[in-house]
Design a protein around this motif. Structure first.
Motif, PDB file in Angstrom:
ATOM      1  N   VAL A 274       0.808  -1.218   0.187  1.00 35.36           N
ATOM      2  CA  VAL A 274      -0.021   0.010  -0.103  1.00 35.36           C
ATOM      3  C   VAL A 274       1.011   1.213   0.073  1.00 35.36           C
ATOM      4  O   VAL A 274       0.332   2.280  -0.661  1.00 35.36           O
ATOM      5  CB  VAL A 274      -0.891  -0.118   1.366  1.00 35.36           C
ATOM      6  CG1 VAL A 274      -1.494   1.250   1.389  1.00 35.36           C
ATOM      7  CG2 VAL A 274      -2.198  -1.089   0.794  1.00 35.36           C
ATOM      8  N   GLY A 275       2.116   1.185   0.735  1.00 36.25           N
ATOM      9  CA  GLY A 275       2.750   2.463   0.801  1.00 36.25           C
ATOM     10  C   GLY A 275       3.311   2.903  -0.611  1.00 36.25           C
ATOM     11  O   GLY A 275       3.285   4.005  -1.044  1.00 36.25           O
ATOM     12  N   VAL A 276       3.570   1.853  -1.501  1.00 32.01           N
ATOM     13  CA  VAL A 276       3.922   2.234  -2.874  1.00 32.01           C
ATOM     14  C   VAL A 276       2.595   2.905  -3.560  1.00 32.01           C
ATOM     15  O   VAL A 276       2.821   3.727  -4.442  1.00 32.01           O
ATOM     16  CB  VAL A 276       4.582   1.041  -3.678  1.00 32.01           C
ATOM     17  CG1 VAL A 276       4.869   1.389  -5.094  1.00 32.01           C
ATOM     18  CG2 VAL A 276       5.496   0.546  -2.967  1.00 32.01           C
ATOM     19  N   LEU A 277       1.536   2.200  -3.104  1.00 24.89           N
ATOM     20  CA  LEU A 277       0.230   2.605  -4.206  1.00 24.89           C
ATOM     21  C   LEU A 277      -0.153   4.055  -3.749  1.00 24.89           C
ATOM     22  O   LEU A 277      -0.693   4.884  -4.511  1.00 24.89           O
ATOM     23  CB  LEU A 277      -0.814   1.823  -3.590  1.00 24.89           C
ATOM     24  CG  LEU A 277      -0.429   0.327  -4.158  1.00 24.89           C
ATOM     25  CD1 LEU A 277      -1.698  -0.555  -3.771  1.00 24.89           C
ATOM     26  CD2 LEU A 277      -0.400   0.142  -5.621  1.00 24.89           C
ATOM     27  N   VAL A 278       0.156   4.415  -2.448  1.00 27.89           N
ATOM     28  CA  VAL A 278      -0.051   5.785  -1.795  1.00 27.89           C
ATOM     29  C   VAL A 278       0.892   6.770  -2.788  1.00 27.89           C
ATOM     30  O   VAL A 278       0.495   7.828  -3.214  1.00 27.89           O
ATOM     31  CB  VAL A 278       0.377   5.948  -0.477  1.00 27.89           C
ATOM     32  CG1 VAL A 278       0.263   7.466  -0.118  1.00 27.89           C
ATOM     33  CG2 VAL A 278      -0.615   5.298   0.537  1.00 27.89           C
ATOM     34  N   ARG A 279       2.069   6.405  -3.014  1.00 21.88           N
ATOM     35  CA  ARG A 279       2.977   7.286  -3.835  1.00 21.88           C
ATOM     36  C   ARG A 279       2.345   7.378  -5.169  1.00 21.88           C
ATOM     37  O   ARG A 279       2.468   8.513  -5.950  1.00 21.88           O
ATOM     38  CB  ARG A 279       4.394   6.692  -3.863  1.00 21.88           C
ATOM     39  CG  ARG A 279       5.030   6.613  -2.694  1.00 21.88           C
ATOM     40  CD  ARG A 279       6.455   6.041  -2.825  1.00 21.88           C
ATOM     41  NE  ARG A 279       7.382   6.021  -1.588  1.00 21.88           N
ATOM     42  CZ  ARG A 279       7.245   5.078  -0.510  1.00 21.88           C
ATOM     43  NH1 ARG A 279       6.247   4.171  -0.336  1.00 21.88           N
ATOM     44  NH2 ARG A 279       8.205   5.147   0.407  1.00 21.88           N
ATOM     45  N   ALA A 280       1.957   6.057  -5.596  1.00 21.37           N
ATOM     46  CA  ALA A 280       1.343   6.453  -7.364  1.00 21.37           C
ATOM     47  C   ALA A 280       0.313   7.278  -7.269  1.00 21.37           C
ATOM     48  O   ALA A 280       0.338   8.248  -8.050  1.00 21.37           O
ATOM     49  CB  ALA A 280       0.912   4.688  -7.787  1.00 21.37           C
ATOM     50  N   TYR A 281      -0.566   7.169  -6.342  1.00 19.52           N
ATOM     51  CA  TYR A 281      -1.893   8.087  -6.350  1.00 19.52           C
ATOM     52  C   TYR A 281      -1.598   9.440  -6.174  1.00 19.52           C
ATOM     53  O   TYR A 281      -2.043  10.301  -6.937  1.00 19.52           O
ATOM     54  CB  TYR A 281      -2.469   7.824  -4.903  1.00 19.52           C
ATOM     55  CG  TYR A 281      -3.879   8.528  -4.698  1.00 19.52           C
ATOM     56  CD1 TYR A 281      -5.080   8.176  -5.320  1.00 19.52           C
ATOM     57  CD2 TYR A 281      -3.848   9.813  -3.896  1.00 19.52           C
ATOM     58  CE1 TYR A 281      -6.234   8.938  -4.997  1.00 19.52           C
ATOM     59  CE2 TYR A 281      -4.827  10.524  -3.703  1.00 19.52           C
ATOM     60  CZ  TYR A 281      -6.052   9.924  -4.324  1.00 19.52           C
ATOM     61  OH  TYR A 281      -7.227  10.639  -4.041  1.00 19.52           O
ATOM     62  N   CYS A 282      -0.352   9.945  -5.223  1.00 20.31           N
ATOM     63  CA  CYS A 282      -0.059  11.309  -5.099  1.00 20.31           C
ATOM     64  C   CYS A 282       0.431  11.803  -6.399  1.00 20.31           C
ATOM     65  O   CYS A 282       0.267  12.806  -6.776  1.00 20.31           O
ATOM     66  CB  CYS A 282       1.166  11.323  -4.198  1.00 20.31           C
ATOM     67  SG  CYS A 282       0.489  10.984  -2.400  1.00 20.31           S
ATOM     68  N   TYR A 283       1.493  10.772  -7.342  1.00 27.45           N
ATOM     69  CA  TYR A 283       2.051  11.281  -8.341  1.00 27.45           C
ATOM     70  C   TYR A 283       1.088  11.792  -9.485  1.00 27.45           C
ATOM     71  O   TYR A 283       0.850  12.530 -10.152  1.00 27.45           O
ATOM     72  CB  TYR A 283       2.785  10.140  -8.823  1.00 27.45           C
ATOM     73  CG  TYR A 283       3.791  10.558  -9.997  1.00 27.45           C
ATOM     74  CD1 TYR A 283       4.982  11.164  -9.858  1.00 27.45           C
ATOM     75  CD2 TYR A 283       3.271  10.198 -11.441  1.00 27.45           C
ATOM     76  CE1 TYR A 283       5.757  11.524 -11.140  1.00 27.45           C
ATOM     77  CE2 TYR A 283       3.963  10.756 -12.659  1.00 27.45           C
ATOM     78  CZ  TYR A 283       5.379  11.354 -12.345  1.00 27.45           C
ATOM     79  OH  TYR A 283       6.088  11.655 -13.268  1.00 27.45           O
ATOM     80  N   ILE A 284      -0.147  10.795  -9.443  1.00 25.52           N
ATOM     81  CA  ILE A 284      -1.251  10.931 -10.473  1.00 25.52           C
ATOM     82  C   ILE A 284      -2.127  12.337 -10.131  1.00 25.52           C
ATOM     83  O   ILE A 284      -2.471  12.892 -11.027  1.00 25.52           O
ATOM     84  CB  ILE A 284      -2.026   9.814 -10.426  1.00 25.52           C
ATOM     85  CG1 ILE A 284      -1.299   8.536 -11.176  1.00 25.52           C
ATOM     86  CG2 ILE A 284      -3.341   9.785 -11.261  1.00 25.52           C
ATOM     87  CD1 ILE A 284      -2.037   7.164 -11.007  1.00 25.52           C
ATOM     88  N   ARG A 285      -2.330  12.402  -8.972  1.00 26.23           N
ATOM     89  CA  ARG A 285      -3.231  13.563  -8.465  1.00 26.23           C
ATOM     90  C   ARG A 285      -2.354  14.655  -8.691  1.00 26.23           C
ATOM     91  O   ARG A 285      -3.112  15.829  -9.080  1.00 26.23           O
ATOM     92  CB  ARG A 285      -3.480  13.271  -7.027  1.00 26.23           C
ATOM     93  CG  ARG A 285      -4.819  12.280  -6.809  1.00 26.23           C
ATOM     94  CD  ARG A 285      -5.834  12.679  -7.456  1.00 26.23           C
ATOM     95  NE  ARG A 285      -6.523  13.795  -7.062  1.00 26.23           N
ATOM     96  CZ  ARG A 285      -7.490  14.110  -6.200  1.00 26.23           C
ATOM     97  NH1 ARG A 285      -8.165  13.126  -5.630  1.00 26.23           N
ATOM     98  NH2 ARG A 285      -8.044  15.400  -5.978  1.00 26.23           N
ATOM     99  N   THR A 286      -1.244  14.655  -8.346  1.00 21.45           N
ATOM    100  CA  THR A 286      -0.271  15.957  -8.575  1.00 21.45           C
ATOM    101  C   THR A 286      -0.356  16.511 -10.137  1.00 21.45           C
ATOM    102  O   THR A 286      -0.228  17.675 -10.340  1.00 21.45           O
ATOM    103  CB  THR A 286       1.191  15.644  -7.928  1.00 21.45           C
ATOM    104  OG1 THR A 286       1.229  15.192  -6.939  1.00 21.45           O
ATOM    105  CG2 THR A 286       1.997  16.869  -8.104  1.00 21.45           C
ATOM    106  N   HIS A 287       0.063  15.447 -11.069  1.00 23.46           N
ATOM    107  CA  HIS A 287       0.160  15.762 -12.263  1.00 23.46           C
ATOM    108  C   HIS A 287      -1.223  16.325 -13.007  1.00 23.46           C
ATOM    109  O   HIS A 287      -1.239  17.039 -13.721  1.00 23.46           O
ATOM    110  CB  HIS A 287       0.955  14.665 -13.089  1.00 23.46           C
ATOM    111  CG  HIS A 287       2.338  14.772 -12.813  1.00 23.46           C
ATOM    112  ND1 HIS A 287       3.080  15.947 -13.283  1.00 23.46           N
ATOM    113  CD2 HIS A 287       3.035  14.057 -11.939  1.00 23.46           C
ATOM    114  CE1 HIS A 287       4.328  15.756 -12.793  1.00 23.46           C
ATOM    115  NE2 HIS A 287       4.335  14.568 -11.978  1.00 23.46           N
ATOM    116  N   GLY A 288      -2.326  15.451 -12.677  1.00 23.11           N
ATOM    117  CA  GLY A 288      -3.492  15.587 -13.254  1.00 23.11           C
ATOM    118  C   GLY A 288      -3.498  14.987 -14.544  1.00 23.11           C
ATOM    119  O   GLY A 288      -2.388  14.732 -15.302  1.00 23.11           O
ATOM    120  N   PRO A 289      -4.662  14.968 -15.459  1.00 22.88           N
ATOM    121  CA  PRO A 289      -4.502  14.290 -16.769  1.00 22.88           C
ATOM    122  C   PRO A 289      -3.419  15.490 -17.653  1.00 22.88           C
ATOM    123  O   PRO A 289      -2.753  14.628 -18.636  1.00 22.88           O
ATOM    124  CB  PRO A 289      -6.056  14.678 -17.319  1.00 22.88           C
ATOM    125  CG  PRO A 289      -6.805  14.668 -16.192  1.00 22.88           C
ATOM    126  CD  PRO A 289      -5.785  15.333 -14.977  1.00 22.88           C
TER     127      PRO A 289
END
Ligand code: PLP
Length: 507
Positions: A331-346
């Motif tokens: 899950v710790g890795v998945l949180v990072r992936a989530y943050c990355y996607i949300r930070t950049h946006g589409p």
């Protein structure tokens, strides 16, 4: 200049009587250990531990840590298994107690924030891939491949279809045929052309009703987008097979092309190459998979679902292949992936890919003048140069170039993969490097190709050890302090030791 930082072992630095810590005097009645523990659990003598002061220990470990090259310290153009720069903010967020201290057996109502994050991550990954169902469980890209092939097996078994073959191009990452074999399939290799794309004649020749899955990497491992992708997918589907997209190279197409739209039925992501996360390498990373609706029932359980405005862990999935990892994976890795996607946006994700491709093409345009790039004057996120001519003319190999780059403070590119290019040097700069860094790398590489071959054969000259025998180091690692002490510990897995028939580490 040779790196002079201390690399002695703690045992070698030990001096009898040195201490980093002293316990306070005992303030309870003392009892002999033999009264407290069964005699069978007691050693005859204390372990021979190293004796050191705290500064010695700290310096030892800090010095060791600084011998590493990493993406945080050096340009790291390692193609294919690229570790791209991971923003530190995502590390900090993943370590926040509200995420890091949760336990998956807590009552669901106390996990709502985390479940929302995981649910939304599933949705984002589905949207990016164009595939409507997702499992976050696999712990690495290779594990995602294996999981998806198990999903495919379950699907065909459910339909009463006996399909035995998995087709894999000869330029594929080694994990593809390995996953196919582990999942119980026969791997059939399909040729690629000298231009680096799938050989359509060979592909059609090998396609029959026994095909279960065609595993294809797109953009492929020489950095080219397969031009006949749609035709390939249609042909596999006509025979009743499934298309698996090795999504390791998604960094080239985020927000530009979706595997589900170009015919994939399943894919994995490598978050370390695409969405900020530690490298899986078969283990503690993440390799989420997305699949089409017809394959969704077979995905690993549990998954996170949403009922109204509540999030739930759904274990009730009768056709699921079961767990491939505890709970939702790492899950710790998945949180990072989530943050990355949300930070950049589409739009930001699309720009990531555009810049990754731009950087790779810029570097390609500088390198191809002195190192031929057999497959193309244009690339996607990475390109594969060849040192074959240099080797035949001057005796300088891809390995020589890679090793010598370390002397100039560059991590080596990937060499000798893919096997379809002779003396291959695979370079993936990623989107975060500046033009100055790319120029410096190209100029250094050029300068090295002009150097004396003998100097290069012995490179690197500045690292504590020069050319370790990597195969032996991996297969016979020396992990224990040997009884004989310092002398016996120095089978450093050095190439010269091996070729001279040096002593072998204990097996
Ligand atoms: C093309 C390709 N496929 C599969 C993998 C395997 O991924 P992992 O190392 O996360 O297991 C990699 C490595 O990053 C890769 O480059």
């Amino acid at each position: 200049m040779k790196n002079s930082r201390d690399t002695k072992l703690l045992f070698e630095l030990s001096e009898a009587g040195r201490r980093a810590h002293r316990l306070p005097a005992c303030d309870v009645p003392e009892r002999a250990v033999s009264e407290l523990l069964p005699s069978g659990t007691l050693a005859n003598r204390p372990p021979a531990l190293p004796e050191l002061s705290e500064p010695h220990v700290v310096r030892h470990f800090v010095n060791l840590s600084q011998l590493n090259m990493s993406v945080d310290t050096h340009f790291y153009p390692l193609g294919s298994c690229t570790m791209k720069y991971n923003p530190k903010r995502n590390e900090r967020i993943a370590a926040m107690p509200g995420f890091a201290d949760l336990h998956p057996y807590q009552p669901e109502e106390t996990l709502q924030g985390m479940l929302q994050l995981l649910y939304e991550l599933q949705e984002y990954l589905q949207e990016i891939s164009g595939l409507p169902a997702c499992s976050l469980q696999p712990a690495a890209g290779a594990h995602g491949e294996l999981t998806a092939l198990w999903v495919a097996s379950a699907y065909f078994r459910d339909r009463g279809e006996k399909r035995t073959k998995v087709l894999v191009p000869d330029s594929a990452h080694g994990t593809n045929p390995a996953s196919a074999t582990m999942a119980g399939f026969e791997t059939v290799t399909v040729k690629t052309t000298p231009a680096g794309i799938l050989d359509m004649d060979d592909f059609h020749r090998r396609l029959d009703e026994r095909i279960a899955v065609f595993m294809i990497t797109n953009p492929n491992t020489v950095g080219i987008f397969e031009p006949k992708m749609r035709e390939i997918a249609d042909a596999v589907h006509e025979r009743g097979g499934l298309v698996y997209l090795d999504g390791a190279n998604m960094n080239a197409i985020l927000g530009i092309a979706r595997p589900g739209d170009f015919g994939a039925d399943m894919q994995h992501y490598n978050p370390h190459k695409t969405f900020s996360g530690p490298h899986g390498g078969g283990g503690p990373g993440a390799g989420p998979i997305c699949v089409t609706q017809k394959l969704a029932p077979y995905l690993p359980a549990p998954i996170v679902v949403k009922n109204g405005d509540r999030y739930r862990i759904d274990y009730d999935r009768p056709k699921s292949i079961g767990r491939v990892r505890a709970f939702f994976g790492n899950v710790g890795v998945l949180v990072r992936a989530y943050c990355y996607i949300r930070t950049h946006g589409p739009d930001g994700l699309r720009r990531v890919s555009e810049n990754a491709v731009l950087n790779a093409n810029y570097l390609l345009s500088r390198v191809k003048h002195f190192l031929p790039v057999p497959q193309g004057h244009r690339c996607m996120h990475e390109f594969v140069a060849s040192a074959a001519r240099l080797k035949s003319e001057k005796g300088i190999s891809a390995m020589d170039l890679a090793k010598r780059l370390l002397d100039f403070g560059f991590h080596a590119p990937t060499v000798y993969f893919p096997l379809t290019v002779k003396e291959s040097i695979m370079v993936e700069p990623t989107e975060t490097e500046s033009k100055e860094m790319l120029d410096a790398f190209a100029e250094t590489l050029f300068r090295i190709t002009e150097e004396d071959a003998d100097l290069l054969h012995n490179a690197p000259h500045t690292t504590p050890i020069s050319r370790p025998d990597e195969v032996r180091a991996a297969r016979q690692p020396t992990l224990a302090w040997p009884e004989g002490g310092v002398g016996a510990a120095t089978q450093i897995n050095d190439e010269s030791e091996t070729t001279r028939g040096g002593q072998h580490p204990p097996s």
